[in-house]
Design a protein around this motif. Sequence first.
Motif, short mmCIF file in Angstrom:
data_model
loop_
_atom_site.label_atom_id
_atom_site.label_comp_id
_atom_site.label_asym_id
_atom_site.label_seq_id
_atom_site.Cartn_x
_atom_site.Cartn_y
_atom_site.Cartn_z
N THR A 1 0.90 4.13 -2.88
CA THR A 1 0.75 5.56 -2.61
C THR A 1 1.88 6.35 -3.25
O THR A 1 1.66 7.36 -3.94
CB THR A 1 0.70 5.83 -1.10
OG1 THR A 1 -0.41 5.12 -0.54
CG2 THR A 1 0.54 7.32 -0.80
N ALA B 1 0.84 -1.20 0.00
CA ALA B 1 0.00 0.00 0.00
C ALA B 1 0.88 1.25 0.00
O ALA B 1 0.59 2.23 -0.71
CB ALA B 1 -0.95 -0.01 1.20
N ALA B 2 1.95 1.24 0.76
CA ALA B 2 2.86 2.39 0.78
C ALA B 2 3.50 2.58 -0.59
O ALA B 2 3.65 3.71 -1.07
CB ALA B 2 3.93 2.20 1.85
N SER C 1 -4.47 3.73 1.38
CA SER C 1 -3.68 4.27 0.26
C SER C 1 -4.57 5.03 -0.72
O SER C 1 -4.24 6.14 -1.15
CB SER C 1 -2.96 3.12 -0.45
OG SER C 1 -2.40 3.57 -1.67
#
Lengths: 299, 299
Positions: free
Chosen positions: A50, A46-47, A84
């Motif tokens: 993003t 998810a990071a 995200s």
Amino acid sequence: MTFASRLAAAVRRTRSVTCVGLDPRKANLPAGLRETVQGDRPEEWAAAYTQFCCEILDAVADLVPCVKPQAAFFEQLGPAGMISLGEVIAYARKKDVLVILDGKRNDIGSTATAYADAYLGGESPWGSDALTVSPYLGRDSIEPFVEVCDARRAGIFVLVKTSNPGGGLLQNRQTDGQTVYARVAELLTELNAPRTDSDGYGPLGAVVGATYPQELAEMRSAMPHSWILIPGFGAQGGAAEDVKAGFHPGGLGAVVNSSRHIIFAHARPEFAETYGDARWQDAVRAATEQMNQQLNVVD
Amino acid sequence: MTFASRLAAAVRRTRSVTCVGLDPRKANLPAGLRETVQGDRPEEWAAAYTQFCCEILDAVADLVPCVKPQAAFFEQLGPAGMISLGEVIAYARKKDVLVILDGKRNDIGSTATAYADAYLGGESPWGSDALTVSPYLGRDSIEPFVEVCDARRAGIFVLVKTSNPGGGLLQNRQTDGQTVYARVAELLTELNAPRTDSDGYGPLGAVVGATYPQELAEMRSAMPHSWILIPGFGAQGGAAEDVKAGFHPGGLGAVVNSSRHIIFAHARPEFAETYGDARWQDAVRAATEQMNQQLNVVD
């Protein structure tokens, strides 16, 4: 300003009708971003999603009027992916790029209201400018979205004629000479008519695929008040000639989405040599500029 | 065991065809839970939703085969709500109650795969046993779900004939004597036929509203291999007599959803006096037992 008017203003400012589809996929991320994921945990992916989407926004914010995050790829990571998605939408708004969230949501009346309340408008939890909506449940499933659009100056894009080969199974069925997709178009025009802005557009946009140019021309004339979101350009096979029929004279009335061809441009042969994985952001920008040139319709 | 077989086993074990709809809404939560929310923050509401749904599961786990969380109400809280949704699904699985997530998702091929991967199967991020799916995009948007169902022994419930008054706008349109909803039913039967379990059911269930008893009978016979999810019972007006046609002899083949009538039973006049807000869990259990008695179809 209504969503339709904000979109017209953004198209005029950028002189672009390109919508960049934000469809992050694990396997296609640039190598440098894939390598930040050490443990294959959803939070790490998810990071990376993003960062990927925000860097795309940095690369294209001055070039395009809008972006279209595809909810499915964020949902695929579970709750971490939804965090995200919220971050990406917020970042797009900060960069002054309009957000059309591609969620193809809908349900019966009071539940449709919950979806509209969730996604539409800057004060909502997700804060999207517009949302894609499925019409299978009929008029009373569309009206709750319109009410929220009115209250929050937001927009929706209703599926009319989709770009996939199997879309015709239900959409092309004719009753008394009228297809299902034409019936949906008729409904949108009826609901838009009392809600048009100074350019003639209302809050109910339509999704019409680039892969059916003849139907696109038919739908352009059936829905004079709708912004048309045209997917299927690039990777799905649609070309610049195919989407021309979607525009009104002067270049308003449609935006054309491309996802893979832009966001994963670093892997396209024509950009791979110049930019490669290491300069993937420059490849994104170059692919966006190329698409803007191909779709040079704005007066 | 496939989803269809797990559902049959759960119906036989509980002797119930009731599906409890988990539709948390801020305004309808019991007073004690509403009061835990001091600051109106999404995180607080999400915690209240989780507690509400988990206590419902405690109250009904031995009484019903399945629950149906409505994604829209969790999405309405933003990312915090999606964390709650994940917790509720996980808790249902722990209590051995099957989960049909009502998300009405779909998209074109590769994106449909992302939705299926996100929601279906115990190893997926959300871990739902089944998901509701919209058919507007056609056969090639359904097949990716079927592939994931095959791989993970999960299920889908495709919208066929919905319970809302406006559902007929597209669904009832006839072409050569066949309605749109009958065409969807035909597709489900074709895809189910090579995938049936020992009771004769495949992974492709169907949503057919309780509010159209005649169409329900027609669809029961058109889709011999489909479990039918019947919404619209109770608050939406469907009665026990209306849903009888959805079952095969012996009581398999359908589950009947009720949301508000069960989960907010503490506010129904017939339960308010006995239980009130303070004993809302007992009201939930009483309303579930009442519905089980009304739908006493399992041999």
